[in-house]
Design a protein around this motif. Sequence first.
Motif, PDB file in Angstrom:
ATOM      1  N   VAL A   1       0.723  -1.307  -0.114  1.00 36.12           N
ATOM      2  CA  VAL A   1       0.168   0.166   0.022  1.00 36.12           C
ATOM      3  C   VAL A   1       0.859   1.341  -0.136  1.00 36.12           C
ATOM      4  N   LEU A   2       2.069   1.191   0.282  1.00 37.95           N
ATOM      5  CA  LEU A   2       3.044   2.272   0.426  1.00 37.95           C
ATOM      6  C   LEU A   2       3.008   3.302  -0.791  1.00 37.95           C
ATOM      7  N   PRO A   3       3.280   2.540  -2.217  1.00 36.65           N
ATOM      8  CA  PRO A   3       3.440   3.289  -3.130  1.00 36.65           C
ATOM      9  C   PRO A   3       2.001   4.501  -3.436  1.00 36.65           C
ATOM     10  N   GLN A   4       1.025   3.849  -3.071  1.00 37.95           N
ATOM     11  CA  GLN A   4      -0.193   4.642  -3.445  1.00 37.95           C
ATOM     12  C   GLN A   4      -0.121   6.030  -2.591  1.00 37.95           C
ATOM     13  N   MET A   5       0.082   5.635  -1.262  1.00 38.06           N
ATOM     14  CA  MET A   5       0.325   6.546   0.072  1.00 38.06           C
ATOM     15  C   MET A   5       1.319   7.535  -0.069  1.00 38.06           C
ATOM     16  N   ILE A   6       2.392   7.256  -0.573  1.00 42.75           N
ATOM     17  CA  ILE A   6       3.646   8.156  -0.895  1.00 42.75           C
ATOM     18  C   ILE A   6       3.045   8.989  -2.266  1.00 42.75           C
TER      19      ILE A   6
ATOM     20  N   ARG B   1      -2.350   6.554   6.678  1.00 44.22           N
ATOM     21  CA  ARG B   1      -2.340   5.919   7.846  1.00 44.22           C
ATOM     22  C   ARG B   1      -1.914   4.549   7.949  1.00 44.22           C
ATOM     23  N   ILE B   2      -0.903   4.025   8.673  1.00 40.69           N
ATOM     24  CA  ILE B   2      -0.626   2.751   8.690  1.00 40.69           C
ATOM     25  C   ILE B   2      -0.564   2.159  10.322  1.00 40.69           C
ATOM     26  N   VAL B   3      -1.442   1.331  10.557  1.00 38.80           N
ATOM     27  CA  VAL B   3      -1.712   1.096  11.955  1.00 38.80           C
ATOM     28  C   VAL B   3      -1.212  -0.403  12.362  1.00 38.80           C
ATOM     29  N   ASN B   4       0.014  -0.565  13.172  1.00 36.72           N
ATOM     30  CA  ASN B   4       0.247  -1.955  13.297  1.00 36.72           C
ATOM     31  C   ASN B   4       0.066  -2.286  14.889  1.00 36.72           C
TER      32      ASN B   4
ATOM     33  N   VAL C   1       7.241  -4.318  16.123  1.00 36.75           N
ATOM     34  CA  VAL C   1       7.686  -3.148  16.888  1.00 36.75           C
ATOM     35  C   VAL C   1       8.730  -2.534  16.291  1.00 36.75           C
ATOM     36  N   GLY C   2      10.033  -3.175  15.885  1.00 34.07           N
ATOM     37  CA  GLY C   2      10.943  -2.350  15.370  1.00 34.07           C
ATOM     38  C   GLY C   2      10.863  -1.820  13.898  1.00 34.07           C
ATOM     39  N   PHE C   3       9.872  -2.641  13.197  1.00 34.49           N
ATOM     40  CA  PHE C   3       9.628  -2.160  11.753  1.00 34.49           C
ATOM     41  C   PHE C   3       8.582  -1.059  11.849  1.00 34.49           C
ATOM     42  N   SER C   4       7.874  -1.174  12.902  1.00 38.94           N
ATOM     43  CA  SER C   4       6.675  -0.016  12.940  1.00 38.94           C
ATOM     44  C   SER C   4       7.199   1.258  13.279  1.00 38.94           C
ATOM     45  N   GLU C   5       8.042   1.356  14.292  1.00 40.45           N
ATOM     46  CA  GLU C   5       8.677   2.669  14.900  1.00 40.45           C
ATOM     47  C   GLU C   5       9.881   3.096  13.810  1.00 40.45           C
ATOM     48  N   GLY C   6      10.550   2.440  13.107  1.00 42.57           N
ATOM     49  CA  GLY C   6      11.516   3.016  12.045  1.00 42.57           C
ATOM     50  C   GLY C   6      10.753   3.372  10.924  1.00 42.57           C
ATOM     51  N   LEU C   7       9.420   2.718  10.597  1.00 45.96           N
ATOM     52  CA  LEU C   7       8.711   3.273   9.388  1.00 45.96           C
ATOM     53  C   LEU C   7       8.297   4.530   9.614  1.00 45.96           C
ATOM     54  N   ARG C   8       7.550   4.644  10.851  1.00 43.19           N
ATOM     55  CA  ARG C   8       6.930   6.181  10.988  1.00 43.19           C
ATOM     56  C   ARG C   8       8.164   7.163  10.972  1.00 43.19           C
TER      57      ARG C   8
ATOM     58  N   GLU D   1      10.665   7.406   8.966  1.00 39.76           N
ATOM     59  CA  GLU D   1      10.821   7.363   7.413  1.00 39.76           C
ATOM     60  C   GLU D   1       9.865   7.937   6.586  1.00 39.76           C
ATOM     61  N   MET D   2       8.446   7.602   6.974  1.00 36.30           N
ATOM     62  CA  MET D   2       7.358   8.045   6.433  1.00 36.30           C
ATOM     63  C   MET D   2       6.708   9.251   6.705  1.00 36.30           C
ATOM     64  N   LYS D   3       7.275   9.826   7.691  1.00 40.76           N
ATOM     65  CA  LYS D   3       6.738  11.233   8.212  1.00 40.76           C
ATOM     66  C   LYS D   3       6.734  12.417   6.966  1.00 40.76           C
ATOM     67  N   LYS D   4       8.225  12.284   6.409  1.00 39.52           N
ATOM     68  CA  LYS D   4       8.356  13.335   5.558  1.00 39.52           C
ATOM     69  C   LYS D   4       7.262  13.127   4.259  1.00 39.52           C
ATOM     70  N   HIS D   5       6.566  11.919   3.943  1.00 36.52           N
ATOM     71  CA  HIS D   5       5.804  11.840   2.863  1.00 36.52           C
ATOM     72  C   HIS D   5       4.305  12.177   3.380  1.00 36.52           C
ATOM     73  N   GLY D   6       3.978  12.476   4.612  1.00 32.37           N
ATOM     74  CA  GLY D   6       2.534  12.940   5.040  1.00 32.37           C
ATOM     75  C   GLY D   6       2.189  11.580   5.649  1.00 32.37           C
ATOM     76  N   ILE D   7       2.794  10.426   5.923  1.00 31.75           N
ATOM     77  CA  ILE D   7       2.127   9.164   6.276  1.00 31.75           C
ATOM     78  C   ILE D   7       2.524   9.212   7.548  1.00 31.75           C
ATOM     79  N   TYR D   8       1.389   8.604   8.321  1.00 33.02           N
ATOM     80  CA  TYR D   8       1.832   8.643   9.765  1.00 33.02           C
ATOM     81  C   TYR D   8       1.353   6.859  10.178  1.00 33.02           C
ATOM     82  N   VAL D   9       2.551   6.460  10.875  1.00 33.29           N
ATOM     83  CA  VAL D   9       2.583   5.073  11.363  1.00 33.29           C
ATOM     84  C   VAL D   9       2.361   5.128  12.883  1.00 33.29           C
ATOM     85  N   ILE D  10       1.346   4.352  13.191  1.00 29.38           N
ATOM     86  CA  ILE D  10       0.793   4.219  14.593  1.00 29.38           C
ATOM     87  C   ILE D  10       1.019   2.775  14.904  1.00 29.38           C
TER      88      ILE D  10
END
Length: 339
Positions: free
Chosen positions: A150-155, A161-164, A188-195, A197-206
């Motif tokens: 789903v990331l390509p279309q969100m970027i 928003r990606i909720v893990n 948890v490690g993937f989710s925290e790191g992804l947040r 990286e993705m914040k600059k693209h306007g995507i929030y990872v929770i």
Amino acid sequence: MKWKNMLLAASTLGVVAGTAIRRRRELDLRGQVVLVTGSSRGLGFLIAKAFAHEGCRVAICARNEEELEQARAQLESHGADAIAVKCDISDRDQVSAMVDTVTRHFGRIDILVNNAGIMVVGPVQTMNTEDFQQAMDVMYWGMFYTTMAVLPQMIQRRAGRIVNITSVGGKISVPRLLPYTAAKFAAVGFSEGLRAEMKKHGIYVITVVPGLMRTGSHLGAYFKGKHKAEFTWFSLGASMPVVAMDAEVAARQIVEATRRGTSEKILSWPAHLIVRIHGLIPGITTDMLGVINRLIPEDPNSKEKIKGEEILKMMGNSPIAKIISSLAQNTTQGSKRTP
């Protein structure tokens, strides 16, 4: 006095700025398209239902087609615009096809909720490579596959928003649950790191960190070793009203955290407490868990895997079985749909 006034002014500006930032990242959920994995029953179903209540269009997925259709029908009976897609999220090709199907149907995916999980309980000596592999396939790689799909279309839209849904077991390694906790630590490690990286693209990872929750998970989990003893300790912990959180309350809190774009949401006060204590004194909490582990009878030579609902039947009308059954009846109807 001058310095005090300056500090007060700075503090006030900080509060105002913080409030403005929070409001800016709050999301109007009406009309948003939400994909929830592992959502034919249990917490996943309740999350889908809670999003639908906020006016979202909902896509649900699971492996069991019959249960999935029942869940879709139940959502639609409450007025939800919902579709169901059969999918094994541990299969990358199936995930890709599912995301394509949902995107074609609704036009996009605004919110992804990675919820699917699997649990095997027992001493590590009873576990084999396949137990750890399956846990990673579902709770790490499954989350990874759906996220990357789903990331390509969100970027491209610079929004999403990606909720893990992870676990307190992803913060503190719990004995008798090593395949589960190992996969959740990775999540948890993937989710925290992804947040980050993705914040600059306007995507929030929770990152959502549930503790014990009354979802009936003890009936769908698998047990090894001294089956009745393992089932008993896990069932009581997962069903006690004071210790375990109500799943419908948890679903509503997850929806609210999604709306706000919260970085981490720890569910239930016991989970908050143990995570904070472990952060301060990790060695002591690990040793305490070791003491508790010694109190649970075990049979390290019994590697047969038996489902919780079958063990409950084996226990017949014993007093402890009656207590477990009584506690299970107090879970919500949606929670009883737990796999």
